[in-house]
Scaffold this motif. Structure first.
Motif, mmCIF file in Angstrom:
data_model
loop_
_atom_site.group_PDB
_atom_site.id
_atom_site.type_symbol
_atom_site.label_atom_id
_atom_site.label_comp_id
_atom_site.label_asym_id
_atom_site.label_seq_id
_atom_site.Cartn_x
_atom_site.Cartn_y
_atom_site.Cartn_z
ATOM 1 N N SER A 1 0.848 -1.207 0.000
ATOM 2 C CA SER A 1 0.000 0.000 0.000
ATOM 3 C C SER A 1 0.877 1.248 0.000
ATOM 4 O O SER A 1 0.547 2.244 -0.654
ATOM 5 N N ASP B 1 -5.992 -0.843 -4.352
ATOM 6 C CA ASP B 1 -5.381 -1.438 -3.162
ATOM 7 C C ASP B 1 -6.353 -2.442 -2.536
ATOM 8 O O ASP B 1 -7.291 -2.050 -1.844
ATOM 9 N N GLU B 2 -6.120 -3.705 -2.788
ATOM 10 C CA GLU B 2 -6.990 -4.787 -2.296
ATOM 11 C C GLU B 2 -8.472 -4.447 -2.450
ATOM 12 O O GLU B 2 -9.216 -4.430 -1.455
#
Ligand SMILES: Nc1ncnc2c1ncn2[C@@H]1O[C@H](COP(=O)(O)OP(=O)(O)OP(=O)(O)O)[C@@H](O)[C@H]1O
Ligand SMILES: [Mg+2]
Length: 280
Positions: A45, A168-169
């Motif tokens: 991240s 991000d995820e």
């Protein structure tokens, strides 16, 4: 065309004496679909935040090296400019949605950069169509499911027409069916609309059929970087803290049992074809 160019990047957060990113050198070309993998806390991240200028502008710390996004040095341009080139979709869509309707949410960032009314309308309509969320247009984001919210978050980034989308995820709050649907949508943005994608994800099985490159980070450094099939055939991801995708595990076991140098499948369909070819 080079969209992201990272030269010897080092970063540590203020108040910490640990470098979270170390000696990162990375180039992302237009059209790529890059998966950033690595165990929790390795710096995925943090790396994405360097691509849209949140680092070094929003998060304080020590920053060494250089990151360029579409030729812009991230140290010299503020996040609101950089996000027009590299738009970020976060893990939790609730942090990204706040307007009274889906349509207003998608228009919000466009109004902030003072686009003409007509252009805003066209872009909102286009993003809603691409994401297939026409039925949600008038709804309030708070009453949507997590999967629907994530689609709206993606639509609002897409409407900015960035060169690269950073995710991000994005599936972490979704059930497996919605997650698969969202991954297919993201793959479609890459394949049909030519959007460059950089994504972090723990469930790499799901992404494997679509990605063009895998970058594995370990303790803030790039441990592996390359074509997914070659990386999976050559290296044991577990050494770097990443689980081997199930399909690859099954095919590795089969390869040993039947003593046949089978190619590594990246999708179930590929595996079925490999098995069929064994029969003949
Ligand atoms: N705002 C912050 N301030 C200080 N340290 C931070 C901050 N954000 C992250 N860190 C630290 O930086 C390191 C890398 O975190 P990061 O969130 O980039 O990892 P990650 O690979 O994305 O992990 P995950 O897979 O769990 O999302 C961790 O040790 C984390 O504790
Ligand atoms: Mg993370």
């Amino acid at each position: 065309m080079k969209l992201i160019d990272v030269e010897d990047l080092w970063f540590k957060y203020a108040g910490s004496d640990q470098w979270v990113l170390r000696n990162i050198c990375l180039e992302v070309e237009e059209g790529e679909f890059v998966l950033i993998a690595g165990k929790s806390g390795c710096g995925k991240s943090t790396l994405l935040k360097c691509f849209n200028g949140l680092i070094p502008h929003f998060y304080e710390g020590e920053f060494k090296g250089k990151v360029e996004v579409c030729g812009l040095d991230t140290r010299e341009y503020p996040p609101y400019i950089l996000s027009q080139y590299a738009g970020m979709v976060f893990q939790n869509p609730d942090n990204q949605l706040f307007a009274l309707s889906v349509e207003a949410d998608i228009a919000f960032a466009l109004e902030n950069i003072a686009l003409p009314r007509e252009e805003i309308r066209e872009r909102v309509d286009w993003a809603i169509k691409v994401l297939g969320i026409e039925d949600l247009r008038e709804r309030s984001p708070v009453e949507l499911s997590s999967g629907q919210k994530q689609k709206v978050a993606i639509a609002s980034i897409l409407a900015m027409k960035p060169k690269v989308m950073l995710l991000d995820e994005p599936t972490s709050s979704l059930d497996p069916v919605s997650a698969k649907q969202l991954v297919e949508l993201i793959a479609e943005l890459n394949r049909r609309h030519g959007l460059t994608i950089v994504i972090t994800e723990h469930r790499i099985d799901m992404l494997l059929p679509y990605i063009s490159r895998i970058v594995v980070i370990e303790d803030g450094e790039i441990a592996l970087d390359g074509d997914p099939r070659q990386v999976l055939e050559k290296y044991d991801l577990r050494v770097h803290g990443v689980a081997i995708p199930k399909l690859v595990r099954v095919s590795n076991t089969l390869r040993k049992i039947i003593k046949n140098p089978l190619p590594t499948p990246l999708s179930v369909d590929e595996f079925v074809n490999i098995l069929r070819s064994l029969k003949g």
